[in-house]
Design a protein around this motif. Sequence first.
Motif, PDB file in Angstrom:
ATOM      1  N   ARG A  91       0.847  -1.191   0.000  1.00  0.00           N
ATOM      2  CA  ARG A  91       0.000   0.000   0.000  1.00  0.00           C
ATOM      3  C   ARG A  91       0.882   1.239   0.000  1.00  0.00           C
ATOM      4  NH1 ARG A  91      -2.701  -3.728  -0.896  1.00  0.00           N
ATOM      5  NH2 ARG A  91      -4.499  -4.525   0.240  1.00  0.00           N
ATOM      6  N   ARG A  92       0.406   2.259  -0.670  1.00  0.00           N
ATOM      7  CA  ARG A  92       1.013   3.586  -0.590  1.00  0.00           C
ATOM      8  C   ARG A  92       0.023   4.461   0.160  1.00  0.00           C
ATOM      9  NH1 ARG A  92       4.674   7.335  -2.599  1.00  0.00           N
ATOM     10  NH2 ARG A  92       3.792   9.430  -2.744  1.00  0.00           N
ATOM     11  N   ILE A  93       0.515   5.177   1.142  1.00  0.00           N
ATOM     12  CA  ILE A  93      -0.340   6.053   1.931  1.00  0.00           C
ATOM     13  C   ILE A  93       0.163   7.476   1.767  1.00  0.00           C
ATOM     14  CG2 ILE A  93      -1.182   6.604   4.239  1.00  0.00           C
ATOM     15  CD1 ILE A  93      -0.644   3.642   4.957  1.00  0.00           C
ATOM     16  N   ASP A  94      -0.660   8.315   1.159  1.00  0.00           N
ATOM     17  CA  ASP A  94      -0.374   9.740   1.043  1.00  0.00           C
ATOM     18  C   ASP A  94      -1.208  10.449   2.093  1.00  0.00           C
ATOM     19  OD1 ASP A  94       1.356  10.075  -1.429  1.00  0.00           O
ATOM     20  OD2 ASP A  94      -0.275   8.836  -2.202  1.00  0.00           O
ATOM     21  N   GLY A  95      -0.588  11.375   2.813  1.00  0.00           N
ATOM     22  CA  GLY A  95      -1.317  12.049   3.873  1.00  0.00           C
ATOM     23  C   GLY A  95      -1.053  13.530   3.914  1.00  0.00           C
ATOM     24  N   GLU A 100       1.549  22.020  12.508  1.00  0.00           N
ATOM     25  CA  GLU A 100       3.010  21.909  12.460  1.00  0.00           C
ATOM     26  C   GLU A 100       3.407  20.582  13.092  1.00  0.00           C
ATOM     27  OE1 GLU A 100       6.999  23.998  14.349  1.00  0.00           O
ATOM     28  OE2 GLU A 100       5.061  25.021  14.561  1.00  0.00           O
ATOM     29  N   THR A 101       4.130  19.747  12.335  1.00  0.00           N
ATOM     30  CA  THR A 101       4.479  18.417  12.831  1.00  0.00           C
ATOM     31  C   THR A 101       5.964  18.313  13.141  1.00  0.00           C
ATOM     32  OG1 THR A 101       4.877  17.536  10.617  1.00  0.00           O
ATOM     33  CG2 THR A 101       2.637  17.364  11.470  1.00  0.00           C
ATOM     34  N   LEU A 102       6.262  17.513  14.170  1.00  0.00           N
ATOM     35  CA  LEU A 102       7.646  17.242  14.521  1.00  0.00           C
ATOM     36  C   LEU A 102       8.016  15.803  14.225  1.00  0.00           C
ATOM     37  CD1 LEU A 102       6.749  19.765  16.289  1.00  0.00           C
ATOM     38  CD2 LEU A 102       8.804  19.234  17.556  1.00  0.00           C
ATOM     39  N   ALA A 103       7.017  14.901  14.218  1.00  0.00           N
ATOM     40  CA  ALA A 103       7.274  13.491  13.928  1.00  0.00           C
ATOM     41  C   ALA A 103       5.987  12.843  13.433  1.00  0.00           C
ATOM     42  CB  ALA A 103       7.765  12.761  15.171  1.00  0.00           C
ATOM     43  N   GLY A 118       6.140  17.659   4.484  1.00  0.00           N
ATOM     44  CA  GLY A 118       6.723  18.689   3.640  1.00  0.00           C
ATOM     45  C   GLY A 118       5.871  19.944   3.679  1.00  0.00           C
ATOM     46  N   GLU A 119       6.036  20.740   2.658  1.00  0.00           N
ATOM     47  CA  GLU A 119       5.242  21.953   2.533  1.00  0.00           C
ATOM     48  C   GLU A 119       3.761  21.600   2.514  1.00  0.00           C
ATOM     49  OE1 GLU A 119       5.131  25.924  -0.284  1.00  0.00           O
ATOM     50  OE2 GLU A 119       6.331  24.205  -0.877  1.00  0.00           O
ATOM     51  N   HIS A 120       2.961  22.376   3.181  1.00  0.00           N
ATOM     52  CA  HIS A 120       1.506  22.180   3.263  1.00  0.00           C
ATOM     53  C   HIS A 120       1.129  20.905   4.016  1.00  0.00           C
ATOM     54  CE1 HIS A 120       1.281  25.537   0.539  1.00  0.00           C
ATOM     55  NE2 HIS A 120       1.973  24.866  -0.371  1.00  0.00           N
ATOM     56  N   GLY A 121       2.041  20.357   4.825  1.00  0.00           N
ATOM     57  CA  GLY A 121       1.727  19.210   5.670  1.00  0.00           C
ATOM     58  C   GLY A 121       1.635  17.877   4.955  1.00  0.00           C
ATOM     59  N   ARG A 122       2.160  17.771   3.746  1.00  0.00           N
ATOM     60  CA  ARG A 122       2.054  16.527   2.984  1.00  0.00           C
ATOM     61  C   ARG A 122       3.135  15.542   3.400  1.00  0.00           C
ATOM     62  NH1 ARG A 122       3.552  13.395  -0.896  1.00  0.00           N
ATOM     63  NH2 ARG A 122       2.163  12.572  -2.457  1.00  0.00           N
ATOM     64  N   PHE A 123       2.757  14.244   3.522  1.00  0.00           N
ATOM     65  CA  PHE A 123       3.696  13.173   3.835  1.00  0.00           C
ATOM     66  C   PHE A 123       3.253  11.910   3.113  1.00  0.00           C
ATOM     67  CE2 PHE A 123       0.422  13.201   7.070  1.00  0.00           C
ATOM     68  CZ  PHE A 123       0.061  11.873   7.201  1.00  0.00           C
ATOM     69  N   ALA A 124       4.142  10.913   3.043  1.00  0.00           N
ATOM     70  CA  ALA A 124       3.802   9.667   2.341  1.00  0.00           C
ATOM     71  C   ALA A 124       4.577   8.492   2.925  1.00  0.00           C
ATOM     72  CB  ALA A 124       4.107   9.798   0.852  1.00  0.00           C
ATOM     73  N   PHE A 125       3.960   7.315   2.813  1.00  0.00           N
ATOM     74  CA  PHE A 125       4.589   6.046   3.161  1.00  0.00           C
ATOM     75  C   PHE A 125       4.481   5.142   1.942  1.00  0.00           C
ATOM     76  CE2 PHE A 125       2.878   7.700   7.144  1.00  0.00           C
ATOM     77  CZ  PHE A 125       3.971   7.618   7.987  1.00  0.00           C
TER      78      PHE A 125
END
Length: 156
Positions: A91-95, A100-103, A118-125
């Motif tokens: 699975r790919r998870i885009d979030g 503001e996130t630290l971890a 990243g910018e605008h709070g985007r992250f992925a697994f």
Amino acid sequence: MDDDDFSADAALFARLRAVWQEVDPVPADLVDRMVAAVAVEDLSREYAMLTLVEGSSLAAVRGETDTATLQFSDGETSVLLHVTATEDGGRRIDGWVDAETLAIRLVQDDRDWAAEAGEHGRFAFDSIPSGVSRLRIVVRGADGDLHDFQTPRFEV
């Protein structure tokens, strides 16, 4: 101390217990109320609102469709997840997170994966095996303090 002292203490405690049971008995529903109180004590963390935005059920990620979108919120922080099946069966998870996130960590039993927003709070697994998962995020609140945001468990 000898056995006579223990017997005298036990007899005294038995009389005290009998008096208290007569004068102030334990309410019949005390155990049920305590279980309920413990279950909801950290309701905002454990049962953050889960809304399925797209698709009819969580099982759809594994079933007939290859995508699902999930939204989690605790009233202060909101997270949007888009789960997609990959060609290798993972699975790919885009979030996206609105704080503001630290971890950011995705947890499945004793395994976990880290991501950075990243910018605008985007992250992925990438290449996450299917299974019951939970997202844990450390965010900086509007008050400047660090807060732990956890989603309820969900199936990917």
